[in-house]
Design a protein around this motif. Structure first.
Motif, PDB file in Angstrom:
ATOM      1  N   ALA A   1      56.000  35.547  41.421  1.00 12.93           N
ATOM      2  CA  ALA A   1      56.397  34.146  41.361  1.00 12.93           C
ATOM      3  C   ALA A   1      56.316  33.491  42.715  1.00 12.93           C
ATOM      4  N   ALA A   2      56.545  34.282  43.771  1.00 11.19           N
ATOM      5  CA  ALA A   2      56.552  33.700  45.110  1.00 11.19           C
ATOM      6  C   ALA A   2      55.160  33.599  45.703  1.00 11.19           C
ATOM      7  N   GLN A   3      54.179  34.319  45.133  1.00 11.23           N
ATOM      8  CA  GLN A   3      52.842  34.348  45.712  1.00 11.23           C
ATOM      9  C   GLN A   3      52.103  33.053  45.431  1.00 11.23           C
ATOM     10  N   THR A   4      51.447  32.524  46.458  1.00  8.64           N
ATOM     11  CA  THR A   4      50.661  31.301  46.324  1.00  8.64           C
ATOM     12  C   THR A   4      49.187  31.642  46.447  1.00  8.64           C
TER      13      THR A   4
ATOM     14  N   ILE B   1      48.428  27.380  43.406  1.00  8.29           N
ATOM     15  CA  ILE B   1      49.352  27.806  42.348  1.00  8.29           C
ATOM     16  C   ILE B   1      50.367  28.766  42.947  1.00  8.29           C
ATOM     17  N   THR B   2      51.646  28.523  42.657  1.00 11.30           N
ATOM     18  CA  THR B   2      52.713  29.445  43.036  1.00 11.30           C
ATOM     19  C   THR B   2      53.380  29.915  41.763  1.00 11.30           C
ATOM     20  N   GLY B   3      53.241  31.181  41.459  1.00 11.49           N
ATOM     21  CA  GLY B   3      53.809  31.698  40.231  1.00 11.49           C
ATOM     22  C   GLY B   3      52.910  32.735  39.611  1.00 11.49           C
ATOM     23  N   PRO B   4      53.336  33.320  38.504  1.00 12.16           N
ATOM     24  CA  PRO B   4      52.567  34.413  37.890  1.00 12.16           C
ATOM     25  C   PRO B   4      51.417  33.944  37.010  1.00 12.16           C
ATOM     26  N   GLN B   5      51.353  32.626  36.705  1.00 15.80           N
ATOM     27  CA  GLN B   5      50.307  32.163  35.801  1.00 15.80           C
ATOM     28  C   GLN B   5      48.931  32.357  36.433  1.00 15.80           C
ATOM     29  N   ARG B   6      47.995  32.828  35.622  1.00 16.47           N
ATOM     30  CA  ARG B   6      46.650  33.132  36.135  1.00 16.47           C
ATOM     31  C   ARG B   6      45.564  32.620  35.179  1.00 16.47           C
ATOM     32  N   LYS B   7      45.809  31.454  34.585  1.00 14.99           N
ATOM     33  CA  LYS B   7      44.815  30.910  33.654  1.00 14.99           C
ATOM     34  C   LYS B   7      44.752  29.404  33.814  1.00 14.99           C
TER      35      LYS B   7
END
Length: 851
Positions: A23-26, A69-75
């Motif tokens: 979640a913290a990764q940008t 994007i910051t968070g787990p979403q990858r789409k």
């Protein structure tokens, strides 16, 4: 607390920590949205993160976008009016680049702009007036219009198999190669794959000076996905692909792509061949641009269609261009072609090219598997007005091979103006890994056998297979077996040889040679520097000189007319060759040559009393030196010969051969001077012409005709470019001559205007060949009894002549591109029609692969 409970706690903790860290990764995504059919940019497309409505952006007027994007979403969900939406999966990389392709709804082909259906006229047409202003200001806006310019340039060329199906991917033969396949976002379905096959990158420093006009390039780094040199000439492959994917210079009158010339939309004659329309006005900040759409007047001509964004600041410079070609164009195997050019201002407020991309997809059909290639050129640090020393503008500096190979991935990350895509980033390692697989090496071995004719067995290879069997009337059935060493035997010493046996003359023939490199690299790699010693005993037809084909090729066993004049040749040679930067070469050699007549050929000398003295052999010792200059030459290097990749630059050769009487049994003194000049002349919409001029002059008296110039004849049914196709072997002999040969390829300019022919995509070819020369009295058998009498055929008629006050001429009309590979010519002989057993016309064929 039992162990199961501890494991459960640790697992839950790991999951929670991973979620928090994710979640913290940008991550930063950069990319471009394009039309999947036309490959044109889609401006103002929406890009949103699935599951996070607060994260989103849109593409700019060039289709480009940047999103964090910051968070787990990858789409991502990408959409635009008139196109089907598309979801794109992202990786976990912090920085990534994505090309996203959308497809028009319920459409087979996307068309961005259509010309209005009104009568078109150049007169009082504001679009035509505008393009004429662009043409008028062309020189001041192009690179060569600046006094001094310097810039850094990055080039990337990527090639791979495209639009591969799931069924194709899962074939048994690819069981060990699944790691090579990548999702193909340009394919015709969501389950399409691409198989990357080649990639090359180059970073250079470039300098240009207008007066005197000079330019130079210093290669800082270069990287290429290399194949095993046993199978592929990597430098030659690079040359060939760069020629196909040539740099696009819109300010030139003609743009060269796929070895063909397309008329630029801002060429001097553009209003004659194109229709122009003003289709939009654009405001980019404080800058005002006009969008010009252009279309070919004839869809079958080598012309573009597309758009230009033109500045309205009085300079009428091109700010952006997108171009493609019509499907009706007479261009082989091309399923799609798209060009994009971007321009920006330099330190002098002049526009310069910042980025160009050329995408071409090749295929035998409109659907199914293909080959897709892309060349991207990006320019940075562009500065004009800086004056350097003269030496800077004249020197082409190539990198030290060790320096290039030592470039680390981190170095390349710093050099690249934009990062590689995920599929591009793994090409180098995939190609390297592919060549460690034994089944791939077996496949390449078989492919090498088919293409080159040689079968490899470790340090040696046997072939060529098309010479194992042939036939001629002197030897009868000729059986031959030969081979040569490879780099596994030695990288500096190459041995080659063959043995052959004729069932009719019952004689063994042989050839053996050794080539040693003097520059610590293969003698067949540029620049060549080697010494070669060879010995041979073999048959030869005087006046037959083939290029890239062995004379005992089985396909040449069939000949027209009488074919009974042969020689048995003993040759002992010592040759030296040195090539230099700038494609300048020096050769020299010593040749001990013994000729024995065979078949109906005889060496007869008429005596003063009328009797005939038959001579059993002719001995010659020759020393030769040659010069060759081919500026900016490109070629594909085979194992023993080069296949030229012709461009607009000329090729010059100058050779001198001296006969040495009294040296190693040499019987005659003479001096033979020969010069040739070749030039490919591009004629824009009218095709191109290959022009070759050559001449010889031989000094010396009482020289028998076998040592003079026996002009190149052809009695096979194959059309030969450099030979006279309706001339008989040994028909014309001279000690001085000049010749002109022209091959004119119109590329379908006439056929494209005939409704029934343009669908077949045939191309017309015209040729003319003329040669004129003569003999001095002392070398003419009609006048002098000190030389050999003219050759006679099996009927006793004289069959060799010199020119009698007029040139030999022949012309042909050919239809090329039959089944995309075949050319058939109707050849007409124009002069010397009364000589014995000569054809007045004939049909000849030639296989040639063209785009």
């Amino acid at each position: 607390m039992n162990s199961s409970y501890i494991k459960l706690v640790l697992t839950l903790t790991a999951v929670i920590l991973s979620a928090l860290l994710g979640a913290a990764q940008t991550i930063t995504i950069k990319g471009k949205v394009k039309d999947g059919y036309s490959l044109e940019a889609i401006p103002y497309a929406s890009i949103n993160v699935v599951g996070l409505t607060s994260y989103g952006t849109s593409s700019n007027e060039r289709g480009e976008f940047t999103l964090q994007i910051t968070g787990p979403q990858r789409k991502l969900l990408v959409s635009s009016v008139g196109f089907d939406s598309r979801e794109v999966e992202l990786s976990n990389e912090k920085e990534q680049y994505e090309d996203i392709f959308l497809y028009a709804q319920n459409a087979i082909e996307a068309v961005s702009v259509k010309p209005p259906k009104v009568k078109y006229s150049n007169k009082n047409n504001p679009a035509v007036e505008l393009i004429r202003q662009v043409v008028a200001h062309r020189d001041e806006n192009r690179l060569t219009g600046q006094e001094y310019v310097e810039y850094n340039q990055y080039e990337k060329l990527v090639l791979g198999l495209s639009n591969l199906s799931e069924k194709f991917k899962n074939r048994k033969i690819f069981k060990n190669y699944q790691f090579l396949f990548l999702a193909d976002s340009l394919g015709t379905s969501d389950s399409s794959y691409i198989l990357p096959a080649f990639m090359e990158e180059k970073y250079t420093m470039n300098y240009f000076r207008k007066d005197p006009k000079t330019s130079s390039q210093q290669i800082i780094a270069q990287k290429q996905a290399d194949f095993d040199t046993r199978f592929v000439d990597n430098a030659g492959l690079s040359n060939y692909l760069e020629r196909l994917y040539d740099e696009v210079e819109i300010y030139d009158n003609n743009v060269t792509i796929l070895t063909n010339q397309f008329l630029s939309p801002i060429a001097n004659t553009a209003p004659t061949f194109y229709r122009f329309y003003i289709t939009d006005t654009i405001t980019n900040g404080t800058e005002k641009l006009v969008e010009l759409s252009f279309f070919p007047r004839n869809k079958n001509s080598f012309l573009f269609r597309g758009k230009l964004h033109v500045t309205m600041d009085g300079h009428y410079a091109v700010r952006y261009a997108t171009m493609t070609v019509s499907k009706e164009i007479n261009l082989n195997f091309v399923r799609g072609l798209n060009i994009e050019l971007f321009f920006d201002k330099d330190n002098k407020e002049k526009y310069f090219l910042t980025k160009s991309s050329l995408d071409i997809e090749f295929s035998l059909t409109d659907k199914g598997k293909g080959i897709r290639g892309s060349r991207v050129v990006m320019i940075e640090n562009y500065t004009s007005g800086i004056v350097r020393e003269d030496s800077v503008y004249r020197t082409v500096k190539n990198p030290d091979p060790k320096f290039v190979s030592d470039q680390t991935p981190a170095d390349w990350d710093a050099l690249r103006p934009e990062p590689l895509s995920a599929s591009e980033a793994i090409v180098y390692s995939n190609i390297e890994g592919l060549q460690t697989i034994s089944s791939f090496n077996r496949f390449m071995d078989i492919a090498s056998l088919v293409l080159s004719g040689y079968k490899q067995f470790g340090p040696v290879e046997v072939g060529p297979v098309n010479t194992f069997y042939s036939y001629n009337p002197v030897e009868g059935l000729r059986l031959r077996l030969g081979g040569r060493t490879t780099e596994k035997f030695s990288e500096r010493l190459y041995l080659e040889g063959f043995g052959a046996y004729g069932t009719k003359d019952q004689k063994w023939k042989y050839y053996a040679s050794g080539t040693y490199s003097l520059n610590k690299r293969s003698p067949y790699k540029f620049p060549q520097h080697y010494i070669r010693a060879s010995a041979s005993y073999d048959t030869k037809i005087p006046g037959q000189n083939l290029e890239f084909i062995q004379e005992d090729n089985v396909l040449l066993s069939f000949k027209r007319g009488e074919n009974l004049s042969y020689l048995y040749n003993y040759n002992y040679r010592l040759d030296y060759k040195a090539e230099f930067e700038g494609n300048f070469a020096i050769t020299s050699g010593l040749n001990i040559w013994k000729q024995l007549p065979a078949g109906v050929l005889s060496y007869d000398q008429i005596q003063p009393d009328g009797s005939i003295r038959s001579i059993s052999e002719l001995n010659t010792t020759e020393f030769s030196v040659g010069l060759r200059w081919a500026p900016n030459e490109q070629f594909y290097q085979g194992k023993t010969y080069r296949t030229p990749i012709f461009n607009e630059y000329p090729i010059f050769t100058l050779n001198y051969t001296a006969g040495l009487k009294g040296v190693l049994n040499g019987e005659y003194n003479y001096h033979n001077f020969m010069a040739t000049a070749f030039k490919r002349v591009y004629l824009s919409q009218f095709g191109y012409a290959d022009v070759n001029i050559d001449g010889t002059y031989i000094l010396g008296d009482n020289i028998p005709y076998p040592l003079l110039t026996i002009h190149r004849a052809n009695q096979t049914y194959a059309y030969q470019l450099s030979s006279y196709n309706l001339m008989n072997f040994m028909e014309f002999v001279s000690d001085k001559h000049v010749a002109l040969q022209v091959q004119y390829y119109m590329n379908g300019f006439l056929f494209n205007r005939v409704p029934l022919l343009k669908r077949l995509k045939l191309r017309e070819v015209f040729s003319f060949k003329g040669i004129y020369g003569g003999l001095r009295d002392s070398n003419n058998p009609d006048i002098s009894d000190q030389v050999y009498a003219w050759q006679r055929n099996s009927d006793g008629d004289i069959s060799s002549f010199t020119f009698a006050g007029s040139p030999y001429m022949e012309a042909s009309f050919g239809v090329a591109n039959i089944f995309k590979i075949l050319r058939i010519d109707a050849v007409k002989r124009l002069t010397y029609l009364d000589q014995p057993n000569v054809p007045t016309w004939g049909i000849r064929a030639r296989f040639k692969f063209d785009f």
